[in-house]
Design an enzyme around this catalytic site. Sequence first.
Site, PDB file in Angstrom:
ATOM      1  N   CYS A 274     -12.211   0.603   2.389  1.00  0.00           N
ATOM      2  CA  CYS A 274     -11.818   1.848   2.337  1.00  0.00           C
ATOM      3  C   CYS A 274     -10.357   2.300   2.697  1.00  0.00           C
ATOM      4  CB  CYS A 274     -12.680   2.675   3.978  1.00  0.00           C
ATOM      5  SG  CYS A 274     -12.593   4.105   4.400  1.00  0.00           S
ATOM      6  N   GLY A 275      -9.801   2.938   1.880  1.00  0.00           N
ATOM      7  CA  GLY A 275      -8.396   3.169   1.659  1.00  0.00           C
ATOM      8  C   GLY A 275      -8.099   4.457   2.660  1.00  0.00           C
ATOM      9  N   HIS A 276      -9.056   5.472   2.651  1.00  0.00           N
ATOM     10  CA  HIS A 276      -8.581   6.483   3.459  1.00  0.00           C
ATOM     11  C   HIS A 276      -8.661   5.984   4.925  1.00  0.00           C
ATOM     12  CE1 HIS A 276     -12.692   7.598   4.401  1.00  0.00           C
ATOM     13  NE2 HIS A 276     -12.362   8.220   5.580  1.00  0.00           N
TER      14      HIS A 276
ATOM     15  N   ASP B 269     -16.511  11.963  -1.259  1.00  0.00           N
ATOM     16  CA  ASP B 269     -15.265  11.893  -0.593  1.00  0.00           C
ATOM     17  C   ASP B 269     -14.366  13.001  -0.844  1.00  0.00           C
ATOM     18  OD1 ASP B 269     -12.926  10.887   0.402  1.00  0.00           O
ATOM     19  OD2 ASP B 269     -13.402   8.962  -0.548  1.00  0.00           O
TER      20      ASP B 269
ATOM     21  N   GLY C  40      -9.163   6.351  -1.308  1.00  0.00           N
ATOM     22  CA  GLY C  40      -8.125   5.281  -1.382  1.00  0.00           C
ATOM     23  C   GLY C  40      -8.575   4.024  -2.151  1.00  0.00           C
ATOM     24  N   SER C  41      -9.417   3.591  -1.752  1.00  0.00           N
ATOM     25  CA  SER C  41     -10.011   2.417  -2.792  1.00  0.00           C
ATOM     26  C   SER C  41     -10.221   2.655  -3.819  1.00  0.00           C
ATOM     27  CB  SER C  41     -11.177   1.356  -2.111  1.00  0.00           C
ATOM     28  OG  SER C  41     -12.070   2.179  -1.649  1.00  0.00           O
TER      29      SER C  41
END
Length: 357
Positions: free
Chosen positions: A105-107, A273, A278-279
């Site tokens: 999870c990038g965010h 999202d 992010g990812s």
Amino acid sequence: MATVTPETRGPLRTEPIETVDWHTGGEPFRIVPQAPPALTRAGLTVAERRTAAMASDEVQWTRALLCGEPRGHADMYGAFLVPPDDDGAHLGALFWHKDGFSTACGHGTIALGAWAVASGLVPASADGTTDVVIDVPSGRVTASVRTVGGRVADVTFINVPGYVHARGVEVATSRGTVAVDIAFGGAMYAVLPAERFGLGVRPEDIPLLIAAGREIRDALNAAGAAEHPEDPRLSGVYGTVFTEEAGPPAHRSDGTRRLHHRNVTVFADGEVDRSPCGSGTAARVALLAGAGELRPGDELLHESVVGSVFHARIARPTTAHGLPAVVPAVTGTAYATGTCRFTVDPDDTLLPGFVLR
């Protein structure tokens, strides 16, 4: 709507649960500093803790309580903080949503970095950049937190290597057959232009994009089209990224370029999202790099369906599983939205909650 019965109410956790809520680019991120005991025992990697979480009734119940209504909603997102794999990281994180536990999870990594510095968990100077190292199920990632005047200005998420898994995979849907690319950015993503469905990256098309994203994900997973080359726990399409160009590339004076694209990511079972993902952005960087459209020094301005923006680039070229790969760097901002103390009334007949879209 998921129906709650006495048999599905699960093990009651009656003590209050404290959370710290943030958002990154409009996407919620609910941080749970005190994870359920099943996730904190010694000797496990974060990837193994994810497997334990999926098998634990207590953990699943707590996830459903914090994610579902009336305490959350169908698009809620968060993480349990857990011990890292070793002393090389500051913390570990198990990411969750309404359908389970994600591998990356990038965010969330951006929010965790901002929270770790803002809360004092990781000391930082008033002006400068501080690396917050986080173990997640897909590997070790870094949130480089830039502070100005004692406040967090932005966070750069340095991800695990991303690579192209497949290109031009044909998928039959109710709106016709479309070709999609598949890339890994900590999770597997199917990526295609929204115009292939006659749609755009815009709020009014979200219901149709959700339906299309579900169809694509389910068809690819049924065909086994996104098997990870080494770790089956990372296999399967997690999300579908619908893209569109926001304008032609901008050529800069140093010879590099800035690409401006929009996207909306439909992940898990129809979640949307709000951030540029992010990812998913990391997977997009891998695809653009593999096609020669994004080169070292170039920038991808990645805009979400609500207008928030991530700035992405290639941190460095590398290889992964014998394939050409890149380490993506994704910069965004995160903000605190509140602290919560959730309580449980054992007489509540709707425990642990429900999902109504």
